[in-house]
Design a protein around this motif. Structure first.
Motif, PDB file in Angstrom:
ATOM      1  N   ALA A  88       6.553  87.371 -34.478  1.00 60.18           N
ATOM      2  CA  ALA A  88       6.071  86.024 -35.097  1.00 60.18           C
ATOM      3  C   ALA A  88       7.140  85.215 -36.172  1.00 60.18           C
ATOM      4  O   ALA A  88       7.618  85.001 -36.624  1.00 60.18           O
TER       5      ALA A  88
ATOM      6  N   GLN B 210      10.742  84.430 -36.253  1.00 56.71           N
ATOM      7  CA  GLN B 210      11.381  83.980 -35.169  1.00 56.71           C
ATOM      8  C   GLN B 210      10.849  82.556 -36.467  1.00 56.71           C
ATOM      9  O   GLN B 210      11.936  81.614 -36.714  1.00 56.71           O
ATOM     10  N   LEU B 211       9.966  82.478 -37.423  1.00 57.28           N
ATOM     11  CA  LEU B 211       9.542  81.946 -38.792  1.00 57.28           C
ATOM     12  C   LEU B 211      11.312  82.007 -39.458  1.00 57.28           C
ATOM     13  O   LEU B 211      11.588  81.022 -40.101  1.00 57.28           O
TER      14      LEU B 211
ATOM     15  N   LYS C 244      13.877  82.507 -38.450  1.00 55.38           N
ATOM     16  CA  LYS C 244      15.173  81.903 -37.362  1.00 55.38           C
ATOM     17  C   LYS C 244      15.307  80.726 -38.146  1.00 55.38           C
ATOM     18  O   LYS C 244      16.291  79.559 -38.904  1.00 55.38           O
ATOM     19  N   VAL C 245      13.705  79.839 -37.920  1.00 52.53           N
ATOM     20  CA  VAL C 245      14.021  78.258 -38.326  1.00 52.53           C
ATOM     21  C   VAL C 245      14.244  78.426 -39.914  1.00 52.53           C
ATOM     22  O   VAL C 245      14.896  77.080 -39.884  1.00 52.53           O
TER      23      VAL C 245
ATOM     24  N   THR D  69      11.408  70.316 -35.139  1.00 51.65           N
ATOM     25  CA  THR D  69      11.620  71.889 -34.667  1.00 51.65           C
ATOM     26  C   THR D  69      10.255  72.258 -36.046  1.00 51.65           C
ATOM     27  O   THR D  69       9.572  73.692 -35.504  1.00 51.65           O
TER      28      THR D  69
ATOM     29  N   GLN E  57       7.616  71.979 -34.188  1.00 52.87           N
ATOM     30  CA  GLN E  57       6.989  72.943 -33.064  1.00 52.87           C
ATOM     31  C   GLN E  57       6.723  74.028 -34.073  1.00 52.87           C
ATOM     32  O   GLN E  57       5.881  75.603 -33.247  1.00 52.87           O
ATOM     33  N   ALA E  58       7.310  74.759 -35.185  1.00 53.10           N
ATOM     34  CA  ALA E  58       7.459  75.775 -35.921  1.00 53.10           C
ATOM     35  C   ALA E  58       5.811  76.477 -35.790  1.00 53.10           C
ATOM     36  O   ALA E  58       5.499  77.090 -36.733  1.00 53.10           O
TER      37      ALA E  58
END
Length: 110
Positions: free
Chosen positions: A12, A15-16, A18-19, A59, A62-63
Motif C-alpha cells: 500500500a 502504491q502511495l 506511485k500516486v 486519482t 481514489q488513493a
C-alpha cells in the motif's frame, strides 16, 4: 531467500508513492495543504487545465489522499489527513538538503 518479507502495508505504501510520483499531483497536494480549494482555484494556482486538475483529483481521491465537500455546485478539496502534508513536507525537505551532507558522507572525519 526466494520471497522478500515485505511486512504489513508495504504494498500500500508503494502504491502511495506511485500516486505521489506525479509532479502535477504532488503540486496539487502541496497547494491544497495550504488551504482547501476548488477545481477552478487549483487550475488557476497551478497553471493546469481544469480537466487535467479534475483527472488528478480523481486519482488523489481514489488513493485516499484528498476528500471533497460540496456546497451547491461548488466542490472544495482538502487533504484527507495531516499524514499527507507530513509526507510532502518531508520529501521537499529531503530534496532541499544541502549537498554538503553528501560530501561529509564520502569523506568521514577521523
Amino acid at each position: 531467500m526466494d520471497d522478500m518479507d515485505t511486512g504489513p502495508g508495504l504494498a500500500a505504501a508503494a502504491q502511495l508513492f506511485k500516486v505521489l510520483g506525479s509532479e502535477a499531483r504532488l503540486g496539487l497536494l502541496h497547494v491544497i495543504g495550504q488551504e482547501p480549494r476548488t477545481v477552478g482555484a487549483l487550475a488557476e494556482s497551478t497553471g493546469l487545465s481544469q480537466p487535467l486538475v479534475s483527472q488528478h483529483l480523481r486519482t488523489l481521491r481514489q488513493a485516499g489522499l484528498v476528500t471533497s465537500s460540496r456546497n451547491g455546485k461548488e466542490v472544495t478539496y482538502q487533504l484527507a489527513d495531516l499524514h499527507v502534508s507530513h509526507v510532502i513536507a518531508d520529501a521537499l525537505a529531503h530534496v532541499q538538503e544541502p549537498a554538503a551532507g553528501l560530501s561529509a558522507d564520502k569523506n568521514p572525519s577521523k
